[in-house]
Design an enzyme around this catalytic site. Structure first.
Site, PDB file in Angstrom:
ATOM      1  N   SER A 167      38.540  40.005  30.019  1.00 26.49           N
ATOM      2  CA  SER A 167      38.134  41.163  28.990  1.00 26.49           C
ATOM      3  C   SER A 167      37.047  41.986  29.455  1.00 26.49           C
ATOM      4  CB  SER A 167      38.088  40.237  27.846  1.00 26.49           C
ATOM      5  OG  SER A 167      37.017  39.651  27.603  1.00 26.49           O
ATOM      6  N   LYS A 168      36.045  41.698  30.407  1.00 24.28           N
ATOM      7  CA  LYS A 168      34.962  42.028  30.427  1.00 24.28           C
ATOM      8  C   LYS A 168      34.980  43.307  31.129  1.00 24.28           C
ATOM      9  CE  LYS A 168      32.488  38.574  28.788  1.00 24.28           C
ATOM     10  NZ  LYS A 168      33.789  37.700  28.474  1.00 24.28           N
ATOM     11  N   ASN A 169      33.980  44.306  30.965  1.00 24.48           N
ATOM     12  CA  ASN A 169      33.938  45.568  31.223  1.00 24.48           C
ATOM     13  C   ASN A 169      33.875  45.821  33.076  1.00 24.48           C
ATOM     14  OD1 ASN A 169      33.208  45.692  28.664  1.00 24.48           O
ATOM     15  ND2 ASN A 169      31.790  47.419  28.995  1.00 24.48           N
TER      16      ASN A 169
END
Length: 453
Positions: A232-234
């Site tokens: 989910s991280k950028n």
């Protein structure tokens, strides 16, 4: 298998991913920017504000496909015999302006290794915020240290520095603030506390890729910073993480901890380690090459998120009952892994937060209520009766710990006020930010009617 047609694979991957990366902007039902001056909310039978979708995640193309195949055909899949992880760490260090980056298996592993590098263990205390993902707590418990959970500043959702100082004891060996949502915590205040008591500050920047405090990337300010590359991280490679630091001794300690106590990246498997303990937290060459590919888009994506979030805040703050999370004065750039804001039902005719969410869902938007009451969670409170902890700290101290970690501000905010949008929403267009605000205005205008629906 080496019989795979490399060119065909890359071509198919590029074609498939282009559809994800270049999804056309959603179109409003009336073919343009919708005026809602007199429109009813969708929950009351009006037209839905947003009928499209925000960008999917992850965004990828032939760059990632080539990176995976390059590693595959090299037959060098791990950092002990491959060159890619070192190249990633060099690029990451340059991106963050630090001396050292260390790739590891997850953001959790980065925090775990940093505490290990500091020699944290049984009898020690580590101060952490209440409003964070459970991993921040877990890494302290994995070292059999005592997680001292501190309440939040309700305006920013970040840890309250004043409550950090009140939580310090002679056993406090680290302060571990979180840049929750990707916006910086009050680093000036927290670093001053660390300096005053000679306690190292570890930055949990797992959600804060490219966020800045006074023009310098977060993770740079304490003794070290942790980042996560979870799906989910950028910046993501499915699972993975990194430690950044400007302290060479600390880097060497973290490296040894993540590599079975060994200090050489090419140490023989049969060699014994240095120090008293270590683990295997090494990142793979596949992950490192995916990250190098993802980094080609990171700056532009970060710019989009920051601009959209600031634009959305400028609109939401004009709507009674919606309060965007405060940015501290030192913030020069936010990562906006989460766009956090508060809901005040008094601005919406007493309509509950749950009713507001339902009304926003009907408009095509999906805010989340976010994290809960970690200090009251049975998983966390189970520590009180854990036989290892009772043996280390004593039954009386563990019961006192339960009272020490009470966070009433967090309880109120999480029960009544907290709302999020996700980082993919912030990758949308300015028009989509306007649509979020338009939907909220429409709901606010008709809130009394929605409340009694």
């Amino acid at each position: 298998m080496k019989t795979i047609n490399r060119r065909a694979f890359i071509g198919v991957a590029a074609t498939a991913s282009a559809g994800m990366a270049l999804r056309p902007e959603s179109i409003l039902a009336n073919g343009g920017k919708q005026s809602i001056k007199d429109a009813k909310p969708a929950i009351l039978g009006g037209s839905k504000t947003f009928t499209g979708s925000f960008p999917s995640w992850p965004i990828y193309d032939h760059t990632e496909a080539k990176g995976l195949l390059d590693v595959l055909y090299s037959s060098q899949w791990g950092r002990l015999n491959g060159p890619v992880t070192s190249r990633f760490e060099e690029a990451h260090s340059k991106l963050y302006g630090v001396k050292h980056s260390l790739g590891v298996t997850s953001g959790t592993a980065a925090l775990y290794a940093m505490l290990g590098g500091l020699g944290i263990g049984p009898g020690d205390e580590v101060i952490i915020p209440v409003y964070t993902f459970i991993a921040t707590y877990n890494v302290v418990a994995l070292h059999y240290a005592l997680p001292v959970i501190v309440d939040m500043d309700p305006e920013s959702f970040q840890v309250d520095p004043k409550k950090i100082e009140a939580a310090i004891t002679k056993n406090t060996k680290a302060i571990m603030p979180v840049h929750i949502g990707g916006t910086p915590c009050d680093l000036d205040a927290i670093l001053a506390i660390g300096k005053k008591y000679n306690i190292p500050v570890i930055e949990d920047a797992c959600q804060a890729h490219l966020a800045e405090w006074k023009g310098k990337k977060v993770g740079n300010w304490g003794i070290g910073g942790a980042f996560s590359f979870q799906s989910s991280k950028n910046l993501n490679c499915g699972e993975g993480g990194t430690i950044i630091t400007n302290d060479s001794d600390f880097y060497n300690a973290c490296f040894a901890f993540h590599h079975q106590g060994q200090t050489s990246a090419t140490a023989a498997i049969v060699a014994t380690g240095a120090g008293i303990r270590g683990s295997n937290l090494r990142i793979t060459e596949f992950q490192s090459n995916i990250l190098l590919s993802q980094m080609t888009r990171l700056k532009e994506q970060a710019k989009t998120r920051n601009e959209n979030a600031l634009y959305l805040s400028s609109m939401l703050k004009e709507i009674p009952g919606l309060i965007p999370a405060k940015l501290y004065e030192g913030t020069t750039n936010g990562a906006y892994h989460l766009y956090m804001f508060r809901y005040d039902k008094e601005g919406f005719s007493g309509m509950s937060r749950a009713q507001f969410i339902k009304a926003m869902n009907a408009e095509g938007f999906h805010p989340s209520t976010g994290y809960g009451k970690m200090d009251k969670d049975p998983y966390v409170l189970g520590l009180v009766d854990n036989h290892f902890y009772k043996k280390i700290y004593g039954e009386k101290e563990m019961k006192r710990w339960k009272d020490r970690i009470d966070c009433p501000v967090n309880a109120r905010v999480t029960e009544e006020n907290a709302l999020w949008f996700l980082q993919t929403d912030m990758l949308g267009t300015k028009i989509q930010m306007e649509q979020i605000a338009e939907a909220a205005r429409k709901i606010q205008k008709y809130s009394a009617e929605i409340k009694n629906k």
